[in-house]
Design an enzyme around this catalytic site. Structure first.
Site, PDB file in Angstrom:
ATOM      1  N   LYS A 191      33.402  84.371 102.806  1.00 48.60           N
ATOM      2  CA  LYS A 191      34.359  84.461 103.915  1.00 48.60           C
ATOM      3  C   LYS A 191      35.346  85.565 103.545  1.00 48.60           C
ATOM      4  O   LYS A 191      36.564  85.364 103.449  1.00 48.60           O
ATOM      5  CB  LYS A 191      35.040  83.082 104.084  1.00 48.60           C
ATOM      6  CG  LYS A 191      35.882  82.936 105.328  1.00 48.60           C
ATOM      7  CD  LYS A 191      35.089  82.846 106.612  1.00 48.60           C
ATOM      8  CE  LYS A 191      36.031  82.791 107.809  1.00 48.60           C
ATOM      9  NZ  LYS A 191      35.355  83.020 109.093  1.00 48.60           N
ATOM     10  N   ASP A 247      27.566  73.565  99.631  1.00 53.80           N
ATOM     11  CA  ASP A 247      27.435  72.133  99.893  1.00 53.80           C
ATOM     12  C   ASP A 247      27.058  71.920 101.363  1.00 53.80           C
ATOM     13  O   ASP A 247      26.134  71.189 101.707  1.00 53.80           O
ATOM     14  CB  ASP A 247      28.779  71.458  99.566  1.00 53.80           C
ATOM     15  CG  ASP A 247      28.668  69.952  99.500  1.00 53.80           C
ATOM     16  OD1 ASP A 247      27.548  69.422  99.637  1.00 53.80           O
ATOM     17  OD2 ASP A 247      29.702  69.293  99.309  1.00 53.80           O
TER      18      ASP A 247
END
Ligand code: NAD
Length: 359
Positions: A191, A247
């Site tokens: 990001k 995850d």
């Protein structure tokens, strides 16, 4: 060759699926002439009941003195009310990963031809899918400093996402090496438009790419990757990402395959590797021959490949799984009309038989 494997069945369906996984490992040993010395240890709720801790020192010692660790699953309602550090997941899984310093978590998402209709996505989107998510496992937000502060009107909670150059480099190197053995395509997900740790991530991965000119690298923002994974998952080969994003994305990629009962994982560092099915202890189906052992069996294939370098044996296990599915055998979680439903033990037996007998 001889290998020592620490076997930690754990709770719920853990022992049921691990019994079938070790049966398949033994079959691979007989077929290819290797000896796997299995040594069992306690982990999870069953370990807490026996010793007062979900990860006893004896288990840690056993793992550290083995060539690889095969883990079932831990947890269950009986232990949910314990203090966090004694609960099976928080008190055993995270510390075990940290103790073995397994910083790269590999989650393959492979759609077996016989199961292309089991996904919630259309057959043409998932058919032939074979992607690998490499998630950084011992750093980032899950291990950064956490705290709570009292402020006027309530509290403030702080989690910290921390990465060092070296933490990024070692997992990225692993991902490049893996991409080299596959379609030579690596997507690094971050990001970087918002997070400083992501900007460092991107810099380190870009720099490292110079050592791997044969691997095609591209960068993708995590929100776009989440979208692309359901829109056109076959564009990916290896996805590399940090702990939190990994995850979430690895669970999303897993869903493309159809059932949790089909998903293996490997956690690798520079020493002992840890292999476990992605699913939990499934207390709702424990003891009823309803558990699909294929995730645990495919974890054994990953162990053969990544810890022992026995590619031929790994492929034999994966092909045996595909062949048994092709013949129409299904556990309850992947059952479709017109197929033959079998229990946990029978599925393990069928796969082991194929591993041993296949020409
Ligand atoms: P779960 O993965 O155990 O089960 C989720 C659902 O999938 C259940 O309906 C279950 O029946 C089904 N399922 C899971 N594995 C299956 C298999 N092999 N075959 C067929 N069906 C299968 O997750 P949960 O219900 O959220 O958690 C149950 C317990 O497991 C909790 O105590 C949780 O803390 C623990 N847990 C452990 C791990 C681990 O050990 N790695 C991971 C996740 C959850």
């Amino acid at each position: 060759m001889r290998f020592r494997v620490a076997v930690l069945p754990g709770d719920g369906i853990g022992p049921e699926v691990i019994a079938q996984a070790t049966r398949v490992l033994a079959a691979a040993g007989r077929r290819f002439g290797h000896e796997f010395q299995l040594r069992e240890g306690l982990i999870g709720g069953i370990a807490y009941d026996a010793t007062g801790h979900p990860l006893p020192q004896a288990t840690l010692d056993l793992c550290r003195s083995s060539d690889a660790v095969l883990l079932g699953a831990v947890g269950g309602p009986k232990w949910d009310k314990l203090p966090v550090h004694l609960r099976p997941e928080a008190g055993a899984l995270l510390p075990l990963r940290k103790a073995l310093d397994v910083y790269a978590n590999l989650r393959p998402a492979v759609v077996f031809p016989a199961l292309a209709d089991a996904s919630t996505l259309k057959r043409e989107v998932v058919e032939g899918l074979d992607i690998l998510v490499v998630r950084e496992l011992t750093g980032g937000l899950y291990f950064g400093e956490k705290r709570r502060e009292e402020i006027p009107g309530g509290q403030r909670a702080v989690d910290t996402m921390v990465y060092t150059t070296e933490e990024i480099r070692r997992v990225a190197r692993r991902a490049f090496e893996l991409a080299r053995t596959r379609k030579k395509k690596l997507t690094s997900v971050d990001k970087a438009n918002v997070l400083e740790s992501s900007r460092l991530w991107r810099e380190v991965v870009t720099e490292l790419a110079k050592d791997y000119p044969d691997v095609e690298l591209n960068h993708m923002l995590v929100d776009n990757c989440a979208m692309q994974l359901v829109r056109n998952p076959k564009q990916f080969d290896v996805i590399l990402t940090e702990n939190l994003f990994g995850d979430i994305l690895s669970d999303q990629a897993a869903q493309l395959v159809g059932s949790l009962g089909m998903l293996p994982s490997a956690s690798l560092g520079d020493g002992v590797g840890l292999y476990e099915p992605v699913h939990g202890s499934a207390p709702d189906i424990a003891g009823r021959q309803l558990a699909n052992p294929i995730a645990a069996i495919l974890s054994v294939a990953l162990m053969l490949r990544y810890s022992f370098g026995l590619e031929e044996a790994a492929l034999a296990v994966e092909r045996a799984v595909a062949a048994v599915l092709e013949e129409g055998y299904r556990t309850a979680d992947i059952m479709e009309p017109g197929r033959k439903q079998v229990g946990t033990t029978e599925m393990g037996r069928l796969i082991a038989e194929k591993v041993e007998k296949a020409a």
